[in-house]
Design a protein around this motif. Structure first.
Motif, mmCIF file in Angstrom:
data_model
loop_
_atom_site.group_PDB
_atom_site.id
_atom_site.type_symbol
_atom_site.label_atom_id
_atom_site.label_comp_id
_atom_site.label_asym_id
_atom_site.label_seq_id
_atom_site.Cartn_x
_atom_site.Cartn_y
_atom_site.Cartn_z
ATOM 1 N N ALA A 1 26.051 -58.257 -19.050
ATOM 2 C CA ALA A 1 25.353 -57.101 -19.612
ATOM 3 C C ALA A 1 26.337 -55.979 -19.926
ATOM 4 N N ALA A 2 27.303 -55.748 -19.054
ATOM 5 C CA ALA A 2 28.312 -54.717 -19.294
ATOM 6 C C ALA A 2 29.212 -55.115 -20.457
ATOM 7 N N ALA A 3 29.623 -56.386 -20.508
ATOM 8 C CA ALA A 3 30.463 -56.853 -21.613
ATOM 9 C C ALA A 3 29.758 -56.679 -22.948
ATOM 10 N N ALA A 4 28.446 -56.932 -22.971
ATOM 11 C CA ALA A 4 27.680 -56.770 -24.206
ATOM 12 C C ALA A 4 27.651 -55.299 -24.636
ATOM 13 N N LEU A 5 27.550 -54.388 -23.666
ATOM 14 C CA LEU A 5 27.565 -52.958 -23.994
ATOM 15 C C LEU A 5 28.922 -52.540 -24.549
ATOM 16 N N LEU A 6 29.997 -53.037 -23.962
ATOM 17 C CA LEU A 6 31.327 -52.700 -24.458
ATOM 18 C C LEU A 6 31.525 -53.221 -25.879
ATOM 19 N N ASP A 7 31.040 -54.430 -26.157
ATOM 20 C CA ASP A 7 31.133 -54.973 -27.516
ATOM 21 C C ASP A 7 30.299 -54.148 -28.493
ATOM 22 N N ALA A 8 29.132 -53.720 -28.045
ATOM 23 C CA ALA A 8 28.271 -52.899 -28.908
ATOM 24 C C ALA A 8 28.919 -51.547 -29.190
ATOM 25 N N ALA A 9 29.561 -50.974 -28.179
ATOM 26 C CA ALA A 9 30.246 -49.692 -28.370
ATOM 27 C C ALA A 9 31.393 -49.843 -29.369
ATOM 28 N N ALA A 10 32.155 -50.940 -29.259
ATOM 29 C CA ALA A 10 33.256 -51.174 -30.193
ATOM 30 C C ALA A 10 32.736 -51.354 -31.617
ATOM 31 N N ARG A 11 31.626 -52.072 -31.770
ATOM 32 C CA ARG A 11 31.054 -52.251 -33.116
ATOM 33 C C ARG A 11 30.614 -50.907 -33.694
ATOM 34 N N ALA A 12 30.048 -50.053 -32.856
ATOM 35 C CA ALA A 12 29.615 -48.733 -33.324
ATOM 36 C C ALA A 12 30.807 -47.911 -33.803
ATOM 37 N N LEU A 13 31.921 -47.970 -33.085
ATOM 38 C CA LEU A 13 33.114 -47.241 -33.506
ATOM 39 C C LEU A 13 33.690 -47.841 -34.785
ATOM 40 N N ASP A 14 33.657 -49.166 -34.904
ATOM 41 C CA ASP A 14 34.075 -49.818 -36.147
ATOM 42 C C ASP A 14 33.281 -49.279 -37.339
ATOM 43 N N GLU A 15 31.977 -49.183 -37.163
ATOM 44 C CA GLU A 15 31.110 -48.721 -38.247
ATOM 45 C C GLU A 15 31.440 -47.292 -38.653
ATOM 46 N N LEU A 16 31.722 -46.426 -37.675
ATOM 47 C CA LEU A 16 32.104 -45.047 -37.984
ATOM 48 C C LEU A 16 33.368 -45.011 -38.833
ATOM 49 N N ALA A 17 34.369 -45.799 -38.421
ATOM 50 C CA ALA A 17 35.657 -45.771 -39.107
ATOM 51 C C ALA A 17 35.568 -46.349 -40.517
ATOM 52 N N VAL A 18 34.835 -47.428 -40.688
ATOM 53 C CA VAL A 18 34.708 -48.063 -42.006
ATOM 54 C C VAL A 18 33.957 -47.155 -42.964
ATOM 55 N N ALA A 19 32.895 -46.511 -42.476
ATOM 56 C CA ALA A 19 32.129 -45.597 -43.329
ATOM 57 C C ALA A 19 32.945 -44.358 -43.699
ATOM 58 N N LEU A 20 33.873 -43.986 -42.846
ATOM 59 C CA LEU A 20 34.676 -42.782 -43.074
ATOM 60 C C LEU A 20 35.612 -42.948 -44.264
ATOM 61 N N HIS A 21 36.480 -43.957 -44.204
ATOM 62 C CA HIS A 21 37.449 -44.215 -45.278
ATOM 63 C C HIS A 21 38.007 -45.619 -45.072
ATOM 64 N N PRO A 22 38.146 -46.385 -46.139
ATOM 65 C CA PRO A 22 38.529 -47.795 -45.959
ATOM 66 C C PRO A 22 40.017 -48.054 -45.777
ATOM 67 N N THR A 23 40.882 -47.089 -46.130
ATOM 68 C CA THR A 23 42.313 -47.418 -46.166
ATOM 69 C C THR A 23 43.224 -46.431 -45.443
ATOM 70 N N LEU A 24 42.831 -45.220 -45.203
ATOM 71 C CA LEU A 24 43.733 -44.235 -44.596
ATOM 72 C C LEU A 24 44.244 -44.718 -43.240
ATOM 73 N N PRO A 25 45.475 -44.367 -42.872
ATOM 74 C CA PRO A 25 45.956 -44.692 -41.534
ATOM 75 C C PRO A 25 45.037 -44.079 -40.485
ATOM 76 N N LEU A 26 44.781 -44.837 -39.427
ATOM 77 C CA LEU A 26 43.757 -44.472 -38.455
ATOM 78 C C LEU A 26 44.385 -44.327 -37.067
ATOM 79 N N ALA A 27 44.185 -43.166 -36.464
ATOM 80 C CA ALA A 27 44.607 -42.943 -35.086
ATOM 81 C C ALA A 27 43.377 -42.926 -34.191
ATOM 82 N N LEU A 28 43.562 -43.289 -32.949
ATOM 83 C CA LEU A 28 42.492 -43.255 -31.949
ATOM 84 C C LEU A 28 42.739 -42.120 -30.971
ATOM 85 N N ALA A 29 41.665 -41.520 -30.510
ATOM 86 C CA ALA A 29 41.767 -40.469 -29.496
ATOM 87 C C ALA A 29 40.553 -40.541 -28.583
#
Length: 310
Positions: free
Chosen positions: A240-268
Motif C-alpha cells: 500500500a505504501a509502495a503504491a502511494l509512492l508510485d502515485a506521488a511520482a506519477r503526479a510529479l511527472d504530470e506536473l513537469a510534463v504539463a509545465l514544459h516538455p524540453t527545458l532542463p529540469l531541477a528538483l527541489a
C-alpha cells in the motif's frame, strides 16, 4: 546553498509582474534572501558587495499560516545568521514565500512590513527557480510540504503548474502523501483495506481509536499531514505504501510534463528528491543539478533590484 560570492547580475530581465516591490527610500546595508515555506524559514545574509556573511533558520513563514507568524519567523531566521549589528531597518529583503500567489495574503504581508529598507516578494517556487538555474531559463519541480512546478522562459516570463494548495491539490507532496496515508489508515480501521505496516505506523503516530484519528485530522493542517509522509517512505515494503509512492511520482511527472516538455529540469524539496528514482525515464533525461536553492534565488532577486536602483 549559495556560494560565498554570488553572481553580480541576473541574466534575464524578469517580468515585473512576477514580484512585488516596496521601497522605504532608505539605503540598505545588507541584502537578505529568504526562503519561507510551510515547515521552515531559511535566511542568507550578504553585504552590499555580495559577500555572504551568515545563514539562519526558523519556523514556518507560509502566508496561509498568518502574516504575523511569517514576519516573526523571518526576523528570527535573520537573527540566527549571527551578523553583528544587523537591523531589519537596514536590510533589503528578497523573499520567496509560500502563499504569495494569493492576493489577499500577499497584500496583508506587505502591509505588515515592520520597516525594512526594501523588499522584493515572490513565491517560494519562483525563488527556487531563480536559484536552481542561476536566473536563466529552466524548469523546477518542487515537492516538500507542498508541490508545484515552475518554469522561467526565454522572454523572462513564468509558467506554473500545480501549487493549488494542500486542501485540494499539491499532489505528490508531503502533505498529500500524509493525507493518503491517513485515508488508508481510516479504511483499514473500517475493514475496507488491509491493516498493513503503513496503517499500523499511522495508528502508532496518531492513536488507534476512531476518536484519535478524527482528532488528528481536525487539527492537523498542512504541516500535520506532511509529518506523516515519512511513514510512507519508511514502510515502502508495504504494497500500500509502495503504491502511494508510485502515485506521488506519477503526479510529479504530470506536473513537469504539463509545465514544459524540453527545458532542463531541477528538483527541489525533500519529497521530490526521495521520489527521484521513481520518476519517468523522460524526466530523468532532462534532470540537472540545481545551481542554488530558493534562498539563493531570493538573494539574487533583491540584488538585481538593488543594482537597478544604484
Amino acid at each position: 546553498m549559495v556560494s560565498d560570492q554570488f553572481m553580480s547580475v541576473m541574466p534575464l530581465a524578469l517580468d515585473p509582474s512576477l514580484f512585488t516591490f516596496r521601497d522605504s527610500g532608505r539605503p540598505a546595508r545588507w541584502w537578505v534572501g529568504i526562503d519561507g515555506g510551510g515547515t521552515s524559514t531559511r535566511a542568507v545574509v550578504a553585504d552590499v558587495a555580495g559577500r555572504v556573511l551568515g545563514r539562519g533558520e526558523a519556523g514556518a513563514s507560509a502566508l496561509n499560516q498568518g502574516v504575523d507568524q511569517a514576519w516573526r519567523h523571518i526576523g528570527e531566521a535573520i537573527a540566527q545568521a549571527g551578523v553583528p549589528g544587523l537591523q531589519l531597518a537596514d536590510c533589503a529583503l528578497g523573499l520567496g514565500l509560500s502563499g504569495t500567489g494569493v492576493p489577499a495574503q500577499r497584500q496583508a504581508f506587505v502591509a505588515a512590513d515592520p520597516g525594512v529598507a526594501r523588499l522584493a516578494l515572490t513565491t517560494d517556487g519562483f525563488a527556487g527557480l531563480l536559484g536552481a538555474h542561476g536566473g536563466r531559463p529552466g524548469a523546477l519541480l518542487i515537492s516538500g510540504t507542498g508541490s508545484v512546478a515552475e518554469a522561467l522562459l526565454e522572454d523572462g516570463s513564468q509558467r506554473m503548474t500545480g501549487g493549488w494548495g494542500w486542501q485540494i491539490g499539491d499532489e505528490g507532496s508531503g502533505a498529500w502523501l500524509g493525507q493518503q496515508a491517513m485515508k488508508l489508515a481510516q479504511a483499514a480501521f473500517d475493514g475496507r483495506a488491509p491493516r498493513g505496516a503503513l496503517a499500523e505506523s499511522v495508528y502508532a503516530a496518531t492513536g488507534r481509536r476512531r476518536e484519535d484519528l478524527l482528532a488528528f485530522c481536525a487539527q492537523a493542517g498542512q504541516g500535520g499531514y506532511a509529518s506523516l509522509a515519512r511513514l510512507v517512505f519508511e514502510n515502502a515494503h508495504d504494497p500500500a505504501a509502495a503504491a502511494l509512492l508510485d502515485a506521488a511520482a506519477r503526479a510529479l511527472d504530470e506536473l513537469a510534463v504539463a509545465l514544459h516538455p524540453t527545458l532542463p529540469l531541477a528538483l527541489a524539496g525533500s519529497i521530490a528528491l526521495r521520489l527521484a528514482p521513481r520518476l519517468s525515464p523522460a524526466l530523468q533525461a532532462r534532470r540537472v543539478e540545481p545551481q542554488g536553492d530558493a534562498a539563493a534565488g531570493a538573494l539574487w532577486l533583491i540584488q538585481q533590484r538593488e543594482t537597478s536602483l544604484a
